[in-house]
Design a protein around this motif. Structure first.
Motif, PDB file in Angstrom:
ATOM      1  N   ALA A 187     -14.163  30.704  -1.360  1.00 24.30           N
ATOM      2  CA  ALA A 187     -13.452  30.864  -0.523  1.00 24.30           C
ATOM      3  C   ALA A 187     -14.206  32.015   0.617  1.00 24.30           C
ATOM      4  CB  ALA A 187     -12.330  30.244  -0.343  1.00 24.30           C
ATOM      5  N   GLU A 188     -13.739  33.290  -0.337  1.00 29.72           N
ATOM      6  CA  GLU A 188     -14.279  34.560   0.509  1.00 29.72           C
ATOM      7  C   GLU A 188     -15.882  34.899   1.680  1.00 29.72           C
ATOM      8  OE1 GLU A 188     -13.309  38.368   2.577  1.00 29.72           O
ATOM      9  OE2 GLU A 188     -12.111  36.729   1.610  1.00 29.72           O
ATOM     10  N   ASN A 189     -16.995  34.392  -0.021  1.00 30.04           N
ATOM     11  CA  ASN A 189     -17.836  34.095   0.470  1.00 30.04           C
ATOM     12  C   ASN A 189     -19.124  33.329   0.821  1.00 30.04           C
ATOM     13  OD1 ASN A 189     -20.961  34.922  -0.487  1.00 30.04           O
ATOM     14  ND2 ASN A 189     -20.698  33.147  -1.953  1.00 30.04           N
ATOM     15  N   LEU A 190     -17.884  31.907   1.360  1.00 24.38           N
ATOM     16  CA  LEU A 190     -18.410  31.038   2.125  1.00 24.38           C
ATOM     17  C   LEU A 190     -18.132  31.460   3.406  1.00 24.38           C
ATOM     18  CD1 LEU A 190     -19.547  27.641   2.922  1.00 24.38           C
ATOM     19  CD2 LEU A 190     -17.499  27.188   1.879  1.00 24.38           C
ATOM     20  N   PHE A 191     -16.645  31.675   3.607  1.00 20.27           N
ATOM     21  CA  PHE A 191     -15.683  32.139   5.491  1.00 20.27           C
ATOM     22  C   PHE A 191     -16.569  33.189   5.750  1.00 20.27           C
ATOM     23  CE2 PHE A 191     -13.043  28.299   3.322  1.00 20.27           C
ATOM     24  CZ  PHE A 191     -13.788  27.429   4.247  1.00 20.27           C
ATOM     25  N   VAL A 192     -16.130  33.919   5.107  1.00 15.96           N
ATOM     26  CA  VAL A 192     -16.307  35.379   5.448  1.00 15.96           C
ATOM     27  C   VAL A 192     -17.990  36.298   5.156  1.00 15.96           C
ATOM     28  CG1 VAL A 192     -15.592  37.919   5.381  1.00 15.96           C
ATOM     29  CG2 VAL A 192     -13.993  36.151   5.153  1.00 15.96           C
ATOM     30  N   THR A 193     -18.786  36.216   4.164  1.00 21.58           N
ATOM     31  CA  THR A 193     -19.722  37.236   3.529  1.00 21.58           C
ATOM     32  C   THR A 193     -20.792  36.226   4.412  1.00 21.58           C
ATOM     33  OG1 THR A 193     -18.668  37.251   1.705  1.00 21.58           O
ATOM     34  CG2 THR A 193     -21.311  37.986   1.725  1.00 21.58           C
ATOM     35  N   HIS A 194     -21.178  34.987   3.751  1.00 20.53           N
ATOM     36  CA  HIS A 194     -21.738  34.345   4.308  1.00 20.53           C
ATOM     37  C   HIS A 194     -21.924  32.589   5.111  1.00 20.53           C
ATOM     38  CE1 HIS A 194     -24.434  36.531   2.028  1.00 20.53           C
ATOM     39  NE2 HIS A 194     -23.473  35.716   0.709  1.00 20.53           N
ATOM     40  N   PRO A 195     -20.932  32.901   6.249  1.00 22.12           N
ATOM     41  CA  PRO A 195     -21.007  31.754   6.775  1.00 22.12           C
ATOM     42  C   PRO A 195     -22.136  31.492   8.501  1.00 22.12           C
ATOM     43  CG  PRO A 195     -20.083  33.570   8.128  1.00 22.12           C
ATOM     44  CD  PRO A 195     -20.442  34.178   6.371  1.00 22.12           C
TER      45      PRO A 195
END
Length: 161
Positions: free
Chosen positions: A119-127
């Motif tokens: 979720a962090e990858n999707l919403f913060v790192t690579h939105p």
């Protein structure tokens, strides 16, 4: 990341659109009784166009305008989910967010947020990359629908005689 998959899908559909049967109206008489077989100059055949040229055609632009509300809806939903995720300050809140939204995000965007790191990858790192992938997916859908229309016209012409 998923944007690479969507980009490949987009290129594949553009390729199929380019290779699709293109039955443009033709002129069969030049006024002197001689038969000619030329394509009406309104648009060159899709099979001879590059991807950039296809994206500039009026038919593609019209299809993208038709599909724009779909993209807008998904973009707004994604931005709202990003905002909710950023407001989660503890791991407990993040896990609660995942449990509440995992199925919804999976159904809507076809992505997995089953862990905090995903979720962090999707919403913060690579939105931004995800939004770009959504745009490519929309372009692929427009190309697919145009290809379907071309094949449909080709089949109608083939069996109309």
């Amino acid at each position: 990341m998923t944007f690479k998959v969507f980009k490949k899908l987009y290129y594949l559909i553009v390729f199929l659109t380019i290779c699709s049967c293109n039955n443009q109206p033709t002129n069969t008489d030049n006024g002197k009784g001689q038969a000619i077989d030329t394509i009406v100059p309104e648009e060159k055949p899709i099979s001879e166009m590059t991807m950039e040229e296809i994206e500039q055609t009026p038919r593609f632009k019209a299809k993208m305008r038709e599909l724009a509300p779909v993209y807008a809806k998904y973009k707004v939903e994604f931005k709202m989910l990003c905002g909710k995720w950023r407001r989660c300050s503890t791991n407990r809140e993040k896990i609660q967010f995942i449990h509440e939204n995992e199925y919804y995000v999976g159904e809507l965007f076809d992505v997995d947020i089953s862990t905090v790191s995903k979720a962090e990858n999707l919403f913060v790192t690579h939105p931004n990359e995800f939004l770009y992938a959504m745009e490519l997916k929309l372009k692929a859908r427009a190309c697919r629908e145009l290809a379907e229309e071309n094949y449909s016209k080709a089949m109608e012409l083939r069996y109309s005689e």
